[in-house]
Structure formats: structure tokens, C-alpha cells
Design a protein around this motif. Structure first.
Motif, short mmCIF file in Angstrom:
data_model
loop_
_atom_site.label_atom_id
_atom_site.label_comp_id
_atom_site.label_asym_id
_atom_site.label_seq_id
_atom_site.Cartn_x
_atom_site.Cartn_y
_atom_site.Cartn_z
N VAL A 225 108.59 35.76 -93.88
CA VAL A 225 108.76 36.54 -92.84
C VAL A 225 107.61 35.78 -91.86
CG1 VAL A 225 108.28 38.76 -91.92
CG2 VAL A 225 109.53 38.79 -93.98
N THR A 226 106.58 35.62 -92.22
CA THR A 226 105.77 35.36 -91.14
C THR A 226 105.51 33.83 -90.81
OG1 THR A 226 103.31 35.97 -90.42
CG2 THR A 226 103.56 34.71 -92.68
N THR A 227 106.13 32.89 -91.71
CA THR A 227 106.33 31.52 -91.43
C THR A 227 107.87 31.25 -90.79
OG1 THR A 227 107.14 31.06 -93.67
CG2 THR A 227 105.01 30.59 -93.26
N GLU A 228 108.54 32.45 -90.77
CA GLU A 228 109.72 32.39 -90.10
C GLU A 228 110.70 31.19 -90.53
OE1 GLU A 228 109.96 33.89 -86.13
OE2 GLU A 228 107.83 34.47 -86.11
N GLY B 293 100.50 31.58 -93.95
CA GLY B 293 100.62 32.98 -94.02
C GLY B 293 99.40 33.57 -93.21
N ILE B 294 98.64 32.96 -92.75
CA ILE B 294 97.58 33.37 -91.71
C ILE B 294 98.20 33.77 -90.25
CG2 ILE B 294 95.31 33.19 -90.61
CD1 ILE B 294 94.35 31.64 -93.04
N GLU B 295 97.91 34.83 -89.69
CA GLU B 295 98.35 35.09 -88.24
C GLU B 295 98.50 33.95 -87.31
OE1 GLU B 295 100.85 36.11 -86.81
OE2 GLU B 295 100.26 38.34 -86.50
N LYS B 296 99.24 33.88 -86.69
CA LYS B 296 99.57 32.36 -85.75
C LYS B 296 99.38 32.79 -84.51
CE LYS B 296 102.80 32.61 -88.52
NZ LYS B 296 102.09 33.20 -89.85
N ALA B 297 98.99 31.79 -83.74
CA ALA B 297 98.88 32.13 -82.24
C ALA B 297 100.51 31.95 -81.79
CB ALA B 297 97.96 31.21 -81.42
N ASP B 298 100.90 32.85 -80.92
CA ASP B 298 102.29 32.78 -80.38
C ASP B 298 102.26 31.33 -79.72
OD1 ASP B 298 104.82 33.34 -79.40
OD2 ASP B 298 103.95 34.14 -77.46
N VAL C 145 103.42 40.78 -84.05
CA VAL C 145 104.05 41.78 -84.94
C VAL C 145 105.24 42.36 -84.21
CG1 VAL C 145 103.88 44.28 -85.85
CG2 VAL C 145 101.79 42.60 -86.22
N ARG C 146 105.18 42.55 -82.98
CA ARG C 146 106.28 43.06 -82.23
C ARG C 146 107.37 41.97 -81.97
NH1 ARG C 146 104.78 47.94 -80.15
NH2 ARG C 146 102.48 48.15 -80.27
N LEU C 147 107.06 40.56 -81.90
CA LEU C 147 107.86 39.76 -81.85
C LEU C 147 108.90 39.63 -82.95
CD1 LEU C 147 106.07 36.92 -79.86
CD2 LEU C 147 108.22 37.93 -79.09
N ARG C 148 108.09 39.60 -84.09
CA ARG C 148 108.93 39.38 -85.29
C ARG C 148 110.00 40.49 -85.48
NH1 ARG C 148 103.75 37.24 -87.38
NH2 ARG C 148 102.91 39.18 -87.78
N GLN C 149 109.41 41.67 -85.25
CA GLN C 149 109.89 43.05 -85.46
C GLN C 149 111.33 42.90 -84.51
OE1 GLN C 149 109.80 45.57 -87.56
NE2 GLN C 149 111.76 46.03 -86.99
N ALA C 150 111.24 42.46 -83.25
CA ALA C 150 112.15 42.32 -82.10
C ALA C 150 113.14 41.34 -82.51
CB ALA C 150 111.51 42.14 -80.67
N LYS C 151 112.99 40.25 -83.15
CA LYS C 151 113.74 39.17 -83.65
C LYS C 151 114.90 39.90 -84.31
CE LYS C 151 112.79 36.13 -86.92
NZ LYS C 151 112.20 34.86 -87.34
#
Ligand SMILES: Cc1ncc(C[n+]2csc(CCOP(=O)(O)OP(=O)(O)O)c2C)c(N)n1
Ligand code: SF4
Ligand SMILES: [Mg+2]
Lengths: 614, 354
Positions: free
Chosen positions: A327-330, A467-472, A488-494
Motif C-alpha cells: 500500500v505504502t510503496t504503491e 515502508g517509512i513515510e515518504k515525502a510527496d 494518508v489522504r492521497l493514498r485514500q483518495a487514489k
């Protein structure tokens, strides 16, 4: 003696015997004959998790139910018209499901004192009055088989084992099934043991001839081929359809398929099937555990493969952390969960819809994952392609929720033209995407919000993900609070923005006030129940969700346009919980968690109740 | 000889070569390195960055995959492809990558907790499969990132925050473990000896299949000086047993010179050099097909730490997993041709309606 032939529009047969009696094979063969004959059909295998429970006992009973008809049908049927009982245990375990007046074909040879005692019969039910409300055909299947095979130079044990083919021959005669394919099948199956092959064929033919000559059966039955849509058909189970769908997704995407998997009932057959198709460039990896299975699939996806992992509920729990990483590495990834009865080991061979909330929410953090559920065995093919489409287009893990009922059940499938399959090809990023000539691994597509996919080996686009949070944009490690909120919002919006088709409603007159909603494998039983209710003149609408996340955009509108929404689920109301929370609609839940699919009759009564209570 | 075997010892044969010359600078990423000042990880990073140019591989065909831990931050600092994954799972993720992409040089960075505790299962299975990976296990004998709990390589009795009265469990010997897991290439080196470290990396990269390199790494915050005896000039020569292929195993100086010979109990033992004849001294054979001697050597430091072998314990070729799998795909295709989706879907018993 010429026997009477009677026309029927549909029949439900259940073959039942000891796990060692070969009932699944017998059922499969009868199904193949029936498919070839052109009836519509639906099957329900039901077998113990133990490979060989003690012979002759109730836990050792294995059965295979087949519903076939001259019209399109939706379920394997509620109650058998015919029970083939290979021993007392099979009779006892299945009698409860058998309506009065149904036929029982019992193998009398196995109704010995000892076998009767094993299941608690004081006297043989074949000989007292207890079965008087059924039509009993007492057939000494074992001794007839032995007699038919007297001339063969095979052991008594091998001869005895052919009794399932004798039974198949008898049933094939009874319902006018074509036999050539079974003969061919036996010859291929036992190609290395020609004596056994010949004996099985002989037993099969002897069973047929017995039907023709015996007085136990005075009538045989014809069920005309069904008028299905034009095309080429084959019979297919859910697991096989799912495997084929994955292969098709690989071909249609142009990406090599990599499957990382660890054996688990009822998902293993997908691994088995895919392992056979190396000619498609498919790599199947039997991992050391489920975590490694999904990890390897994700690693392969990082390298540009179509990464897939297949499992059942207990395996999904183990994979959760890696799915979160995807999820986080998309990265695109397909996670197939063939649901089975839980919690924990539960009942491995029994079906359930109890993993929905786990699929949606069973990970740490805000971790949205698209979820798709096929509705019939053959629909598993399309659902697999759809899962791949979403995974690849949106660079996300997708969970596909099949279940034991779909996995092992089968139905005729109109083979699609490959030219009609969707194009799901992807283009890897090969050029820098930033104005300054650098590569930004988290710069998103403005339409889909998907990030670019640059695979190792692409010069100039070397980058690190994790897995660490990434800068947009840059994807560099970032602990900035606002950046995290944004990501968080971008991943959800996607995920929320994934294009899924609208929910369609089947409401013939357009004025029903009650809607029955379902998802996944309950489609057949719900649709069959809806038909029954409509036959009585009552009005009811039906809708079925295939996309559980995101839900179709019109879901709320559809639900709100009915006075009542009934939602049968094989769980304690997981989708109901979501719909209530999301749309503030008080759907009426109907829940049974028996490890078995719903029966049409049962659901018809529930629907009628809801209509009547208006 | 199968084509998989023909790649034996040619770890880099399938990986595209760089065109021009490379320098250490090419392999440094723009990210600020964030280990504690004085951490042994810096030395290992510098050693790797200055070693990679010598391989002459295209930078884009190199991938570093790591788990979680201080050491696992490593990929961020290299300008190659990189994947900082989750705790313990790097060997599994790298297995999928390396198996489907034989054109990549895949390196796994893991720690003693990451690789031997939570990820122990993946590590041993990667080794037995002989996946084409170079696994660098940074052993600081402590959990660094979670601030100093004992690890599966900590000595018994280790006092840490989670073991105030001392740890109870016997540690793993990573070399013994790897040998027991059927590893083909097993070596040990140390952060402070760049030359030795790079020599081992060179051999590891040349090995096709899984290479496991244990690197003793100092965590100066939570387990400082764990390997000091191997570094301190006053003790190091008496302790360090440098394994060199084809050379008699002797170490120590002057009067303290020692040798390794076969023991009557089936293992090996350390004896005074002066007490053994030349032909009694064990000659190191890292290519021996039988791993028993390598295993025996791996036990020399256990549990005393009085003498510690470093170098390559074992380097034996067998076909790597990706090649064997590629061969199966090729064989299936050669026999029946490339798969046709249409034929597949129309296979089995079909019938036509209409
Ligand atoms: C699933 C999970 N459990 C626990 C942790 C916490 N954790 C992070 S690193 C680590 C231990 C790291 O030790 P080691 O592998 O020796 O690496 P070092 O920091 O010493 O380099 C632990 C327990 C985690 N990140 N994920
Ligand atoms: S805690 Fe130890 S291992 Fe981690 S960065 Fe600091 S010194 Fe290095
Ligand atoms: Mg450590």
C-alpha cells in the motif's frame, strides 16, 4: 424389456460415500458428461478436511452434489432428488437433506452389521420401515462390480475400488448421459496401468447394463439440453477459472506472472494449476510460509512482474504487514483470499464470507485496499482480470475475495474470445519526470493519482522506496506532520477514485419496494430465491456488489430508493455494518454461518417475510 | 552440464556491464546519512560504495533490499535501486526479485535481529534454495534501532533493558547456521578491516547463488567494543584466525603462534604451533564439497571468543534458483511451444451451443 422414459426439466443428484470411495471423481465425471450433453449445471463438492477419516464413519463421509437442468440454473440445488449412498454412514449423514419421495440408491453390500453399528443403526434401515417414505433401490454395488470384473487379473482390492465406476455407469444410464468421454478419461487416467483402466471401463459399462436389465429401475430420465447463449462452453470450477484469469491478465498486461504461495485449503488448487503453465512464462514459487509468498510476489512486482499471492483466511492474516508495505510503496499486487470457515483453522473445507472486514481493515495504519468479489465460479476468471487491471492501473495491492463454495463448485462457462478481453497493458516509466531532469517516484498521475513505475534496469531512474513515510513527490523519508496527513489522504483518495462500474439493479417491473442485496458467492442462491418469490407474483429487486472497495458511486442512491434492503451474508453482518455506517441505511441482515451456501428455499422464505412485513 | 551449471562461479555473467569507468561518487545518494556518529555502519557503507565501481556493473542493474533496523537504512544511501522493506522479510522480497530478474545484482542488507530473529525462516530458506543474492548480515550482537535489547547473537548473560538479570538464551552462530542451511557461500568479515571486507565482497559477488557474509559491526551506543579484541593491536593477532584458501591455518605471533588441526573428536582444535608437525596443520579448503570442516571451523569461536575465524568458510558452486526455474520454463516451452491463451481457454472438454 423396453423401459419407460420420462422427461424432467431438472434433477439434483448427490453422490455420497466414504472419503476413500472416490465420490469426488464420480461427481466430476458425471458433471463432465452432463456438461457435454449440454445441460446447464452447478455443483457443490462437500468433503472432510481429513484426508482419510476412519472408514465407514460419519466424519469420513464425502459427497458431491450436482444440479442439472434444461434451463439456466443458479445453484447446486437445495435438496437432492437422488441420493447415491455407498455405505450406511453416507445414508445417515445425508438423509436429513433428502425430501420425502426422493430416490435412494444404496450399496447393500456395505450395510453390514459392523458398518451399521459404526454409525449407530440398530438394524438396517434398508430392511425395516424407516425408509418407507423414500424410493429405495437396494443395489449390491460391490458384489456386482466384483462379479463383472471376475475375469480380470487384478487384485480384489482394485476390483472393489471400481465400484464407484459401476455406480457412475448406472447413473449415466438412468439419465441418458454420453459415455465416450468417461471411457477416454479412464484410459488416460490409468494409462500406466492398462489392467486397471480396462477394469474400470468394464465396471462403468456393467453399471450401465445393469440399469438396462434390472427391475429395480423401471424408468429412465431425459433432461433436454439447456438453451444457453450461443458459443463454446466448458465446465469450470472457481479455482481453475481464477487461475485462468490470472494467466489471461498476464497475457493481456504483457507482464510475466509471478506467483508466491504457500499451500492452504481451499486455495492450493490455484497454485497447482498455475504451476502447470510454465509455457506462459509463469514463475510459481512455493514459499516457506505465507509471508514469504507475498513478499516474493511484491519483490517480483518491484522488478516489473505481475505479482500474485494466493491463500485463505489464515494466510491473509500473515500477509497483512506485507500488504501494508505494498500500500505504502504503491506497487501492484494481487492477493487472492479463498475464504473458508474461521476463526483460526475453523473448518478448512467449508465456505464462509467472513474475511470482508479483514480484507478492508485488517492492517495497521490507514491502509486502503481495493476489494473485489466474484459471484460465481466462472466469474472468478473476469474478477482476476479486473483485479489485475486495478492493481496495475492504480499501483496498488488488490484483494480478491473468493470462497470455498466458488473455488470447488463448477458450472458451464462460455469461453470468451481472447480478442474480447480487456487490454490492461502498462507502460513502465523510462524517462525522468521532473522539470529539473530528475526522477520523482511519487509524482502522481493527475487523473488516477497513481505513481510512476520505474523498474530496476532503467538507467537514470535509480530510486529507493520503502515502508517509512515518504515525502510527496521525491519519496524521500519524511516525518513532517503535514506531509504525512497529505500522504494518508492521497493514498485514500487514489483508492476512492478507482473507476468501478455502477451497481445495476434487476427489477423487472421497476416497482419493487424491497431490494435484496448481496456480494460474492451468494449471487446464485439469492437469484434463485428471487425467481421463486417472483413466481408467486410478489415483487422484489436484486442487486449484487462485485466491488466492495471502492463501492460503486451509485450504491447509496440505489439503496435509498427502496423501502427495505435485505442483505443475506454468510457472516454476522460485515457488509451490513459498512453500509449502515457509510449510508445510514438500516439494512436488514440475514446471516447464517454454517460453512455451507444458502439454500434458495431458505432465502425465498426470508425475502417473502420481509415483503410481507411491510 | 546444464546451462545453470555453466554459470557456476560467474555471479555477474548475466548482469549488463557499465560502459564507462565508475567512481565511488556514482554510488552515493543525495540522502544524509543518519547513523550515530562512530557507528560501524559508516565504515561498511564507505567500503561498499568504494567497492561497487570495481564490479563494473550498470548501476541501474544493482538493487539493495533491506529489512528493518539501523543497518537496514543502508539502501537509502546508495544511488542504486533500493527497497527498504519490513522487519525480517528482505530475503523473501529479494527472492521474488532475483528469481524473476536474473539480470540484476541483488544485495540484501540485514541485521542480527532482522535476519536471525524475525526473519530467520526466510534467511535459511533463501540459503537452501541458493537464490542469486548477496546477503550482508550486519552483526552488532544487539538490537540497535529499538534501543538496545539483546539479540539472537548476544552472548548468554547479556544485560540489557529487556534482560536486567542477564539473557538466558544461547546465541546463534550465524556461520554455523548458514552452513547448516545448505549455504554455498559463507564468509565473515569485520567493519574495521576495509581490505578484508572488500576482498570478501568481491568473492561473494562472483559467487552465483546465495552468498552470506556476516559482518561484525560495532554499535558504539548500545554494545560498544563488542569486537574490540579483534581490533585492538595488542590482542587482535592472537585472536583472529584468518582463513585463506589453500593455506595452513595458523595465527598468533612469536611464542603464541597457534595452529588448527583435526581433533580426535571429529572437530578441529587449536594447538600451539610449536607442538604440531607441518603436515598436521589443517589446510583450509573452502571448495570442499563436504561442509563438515567449514562447520568445525565455525565452532572455533564458540563460545569462548578466544579465537575467531574470519574469511571465507565455504565457497561451493551449485546452480542458482533463478537459473533452475528459468530452465524449467524453457524446457516446458521447448516441449510444447509458447503458451497460447486461446488454446488454454478452449482446452479440456468443450461443447458448442448454437
Ligand atoms: C514487525 C516488527 N516488529 C518489531 C519491529 C521493531 N524493530 C525494529 S528494528 C528491530 C531490531 C533490529 O535489530 P537488528 O536487526 O539487529 O538491527 P540493528 O538495528 O541492530 O542494525 C526491531 C525489533 C518492527 N519494526 N517491526
Ligand atoms: S544505535 Fe548502534 S547500530 Fe544503530 S546507528 Fe547507533 S551506533 Fe549504529
Ligand atoms: Mg543488530
Amino acid at each position: 424389456m423396453t423401459k419407460q422414459v420420462q422427461q424432467l426439466d431438472r434433477v439434483i443428484i448427490r453422490f455420497a460415500g466414504d472419503s476413500g470411495d472416490g465420490m469426488q471423481l464420480t461427481g466430476d465425471r458425471f458433471t463432465a458428461e452432463t456438461a457435454q450433453f449440454g445441460n446447464d449445471l452447478s455443483t457443490l463438492p462437500n468433503f472432510p478436511a481429513e484426508i482419510r477419516a476412519p472408514a465407514g464413519t460419519l466424519p469420513g463421509v464425502s459427497s458431491f452434489q450436482l444440479h442439472f437442468a434444461d434451463h439456466d440454473i443458479l445453484t447446486p440445488g437445495d435438496a437432492p432428488n437422488v441420493l447415491v449412498a455407498m455405505n450406511p454412514a453416507a445414508l445417515k449423514a445425508n438423509l436429513v437433506d433428502l425430501p420425502r419421495g426422493a430416490d435412494i440408491i444404496a450399496n447393500t453390500d456395505e450395510f453390514t452389521k459392523r458398518n451399521l453399528q459404526k454409525v449407530g443403526y440398530a438394524a438396517s434401515p434398508l430392511e425395516d420401515e424407516s425408509l418407507s417414505e423414500w424410493r429405495v433401490h437396494a443395489v449390491p454395488l460391490t458384489s456386482l462390480t466384483l462379479k463383472a470384473l471376475e475375469e480380470f487379473e487384478i487384485s480384489k482390492k482394485d476390483a472393489e475400488r471400481a465400484k464407484n465406476m459401476f455406480a457412475l455407469g448406472l447413473l449415466s444410464w438412468l439419465y441418458h448421459r454420453p459415455t465416450e468421454a468417461t471411457v477416454k478419461f479412464l484410459e488416460t487416467k490409468f494409462a500406466k496401468k492398462p489392467d486397471i483402466a480396462k477394469a474400470n471401463v468394464a465396471a462403468f459399462r456393467a453399471g450401465w447394463n445393469y440399469g438396462e436389465t434390472t427391475e429395480s429401475f423401471s424408468v429412465s430420465y431425459e433432461i433436454r439440453p439447456a438453451k444457453l447463449a450461443e458459443g463454446v462452453y466448458r465446465n469450470i470450477s472457481g479455482n481453475q477459472a481464477l487461475a485462468y484469469g490470472l494467466i489471461a491478465a498476464s497475457v493481456q498486461s504483457g507482464l510475466p506472472l509471478f506467483l508466491g504461495s504457500y499451500p492452504i485449503t481451499p486455495a492450493s488448487d490455484i497454485l497447482h494449476e498455475l504451476s502447470k503453465h510454465k509455457r506462459f512464462g509463469i514463475r510459481t514459487f512455493q514459499a516457506e510460509d505465507e509471508i514469504a509468498g507475498v513478499g516474493a510476489a511484491l519483490g517480483a512486482a518491484f522488478g516489473g512482474a505481475l505479482g500474485v499471492t494466493t491463500t485463505s483466511g489464515p494466510g491473509v492474516t500473515l500477509k497483512a504487514e506485507t500488504v501494508g508495505l505494498a500500500v505504502t510503496t504503491e506497487l501492484p499486487l494481487i492477493v487472492v483470499d479463498v475464504q473458508r470457515a474461521g476463526p483460526s483453522t475453523g473448518m478448512p473445507t467449508k465456505t464462509e464470507q467472513t474475511d470482508l472486514l479483514m480484507a478492508l481493515y485488517g492492517r495497521n495504519g490507514e491502509s486502503p485496499v481495493p476489494v473485489i468479489a466474484p459471484s460465481t465460479p466462472s466469474d472468478c476468471f473476469d474478477a482476476a482480470i479486473e483485479a489485475a487491471r486495478i492493481a496495475l492501473r492504480y499501483r496498488t495491492p488488490v484483494i480478491l475475495l473468493s470462497d470455498g463454495y466458488l473455488a470447488n463448485g463448477s458450472e458451464p462457462w462460455r469461453v470468451p474470445e481472447t480478442a474480447d478481453l480487456p487490454d490492461i497493458s502498462v507502460e513502465f516509466t523510462t524517462e525522468p519526470n521532473a522539470e529539473d531532469g530528475s526522477y520523482l517516484p511519487f509524482k502522481r498521475d493527475t487523473e488516477t493519482l497513481a505513481r510512476p513505475w520505474a523498474v530496476p534496469g532503467t538507467p537514470g531512474l535509480e530510486h529507493r522506496i520503502g515502508g517509512i513515510e515518504k515525502a510527496d513527490g521525491t519519496g524521500n523519508i519524511s516525518y513532517d506532520p503535514d506531509n504525512h496527513d497529505k500522504m494518508v489522504r492521497l493514498r485514500q483518495a487514489k483508492i476512492d477514485g478507482i473507476d468501478v462500474p455502477d451497481l445495476t439493479v434487476d427489477d423487472p417491473d421497476g416497482d419493487a419496494r424491497v431490494l435484496v442485496l448481496g456480494w460474492g458467492s451468494t449471487f446464485g442462491p439469492i437469484a434463485a430465491a428471487v425467481r421463486r418469490v417472483r413466481k408467486t407474483g410478489a415483487k422484489v429487486a436484486q442487486a449484487h456488489l462485485r466491488h466492495l472497495n471502492p463501492l460503486p458511486a451509485n450504491t447509496g442512491d440505489v439503496l435509498r430508493s427502496y423501502d427495505k434492503v435485505l442483505l443475506p451474508e454468510i457472516n454476522l453482518g460485515q457488509l451490513a455494518l459498512l453500509l449502515r455506517a457509510r449510508f445510514l441505511i438500516d439494512v436488514i441482515s440475514y446471516n447464517r454461518v454454517r460453512g455451507l451456501p444458502f439454500k434458495a428455499e431458505e432465502l425465498a422464505a426470508v425475502i417473502q417475510d420481509v415483503i410481507d412485513s411491510e | 552440464m546444464s546451462s545453470a551449471e555453466s554459470l557456476n562461479g560467474k555471479g555477474l555473467a548475466l548482469i549488463p556491464r557499465a560502459e564507462g569507468a565508475q567512481t565511488m561518487k556514482d554510488f552515493k545518494s543525495d540522502q544524509e546519512v543518519r547513523w550515530c556518529p562512530g557507528c560501524g555502519d559508516y565504515a561498511i557503507l564507505a567500503a561498499v560504495q568504494s567497492f561497487l565501481p570495481e564490479l563494473g556493473l550498470r548501476r541501474e542493474n544493482i538493487v539493495f533490499v533491506s529489512g528493518i533496523g539501523c543497518s537496514s537504512r543502508f539502501p537509502y544511501y546508495l544511488n542504486t535501486y533500493g527497497f527498504h522493506s519490513i522487519h525480517g522479510r528482505a530475503p523473501a522480497i529479494a527472492t521474488g526479485l532475483a528469481t524473476s530478474r536474473p539480470d540484476l545484482s541483488v544485495w540484501v542488507i540485514t541485521g542480527d535481529g532482522d535476519g536471525l530473529s524475525i526473519g530467520g525462516n526466510h534467511l535459511i530458506h533463501a540459503l537452501r534454495r541458493n537464490v542469486n543474492l548477496n546477503i550482508l548480515l550486519f552483526n552488532n550482537r544487539i538490537y540497535g534501532l529499538t534501543k538496545g535489547q539483546y539479540s539472537p547473537t548476544s552472548e548468554i548473560g547479556k544485560i540489557t533493558k529487556s534482560t536486567p538479570m542477564g539473557s538466558l538464551d544461547k546465541p546463534f552462530n550465524p556461520i554455523s547456521l548458514a552452513l547448516g542451511a545448505e549455504a554455498g557461500f559463507v564468509a565473515r568479515t569485520i567493519d574495521s578491516d576495509r581490505k578484508h571486507l572488500q576482498g570478501v565482497l568481491r568473492e561473494a559477488a562472483a559467487h552465483r547463488g546465495t552468498s552470506l557474509v556476516e559482518i561484525y559491526q560495532n554499535c558504539n551506543i548500545f554494545n560498544d567494543n563488542a569486537f574490540e579484541a579483534l581490533k585492538d593491536p595488542s590482542t587482535r593477532d592472537e585472536i583472529t584466525v584468518k582463513l585463506e584458501h589453500g593455506r595452513p591455518i595458523v595465527f598468533g605471533t612469536g611464542e603464541n603462534e597457534k595452529a588448527v588441526r583435526l581433533s580426535p573428536y571429529g572437530g578441529v582444535e587449536v594447538v600451539r604451533r610449536s607442538e604440531v608437525a607441518d603436515d598436521e596443520i589443517l589446510v583450509h579448503d573452502m571448495h570442499s564439497p563436504d561442509p563438515s570442516l567449514a562447520f568445525a571451523l565455525s565452532r572455533l569461536d564458540d563460545p569462548s571468543f578466544e579465537h575467531v575465524p574470519i574469511g571465507i568458510f565455504r565457497s561451493v558452486d551449485r546452480p542458482a534458483y533463478d537459473q533452475l526455474m528459468a530452465e524449467q520454463l524453457a524446457a516446458a516451452t521447448a516441449e510444447d511451444g509458447k503458451g497460447s491463451l486461446d488454446a488454454l481457454l478452449h482446452g479440456g472438454d468443450t461443447w458448442r451451443i448454437g
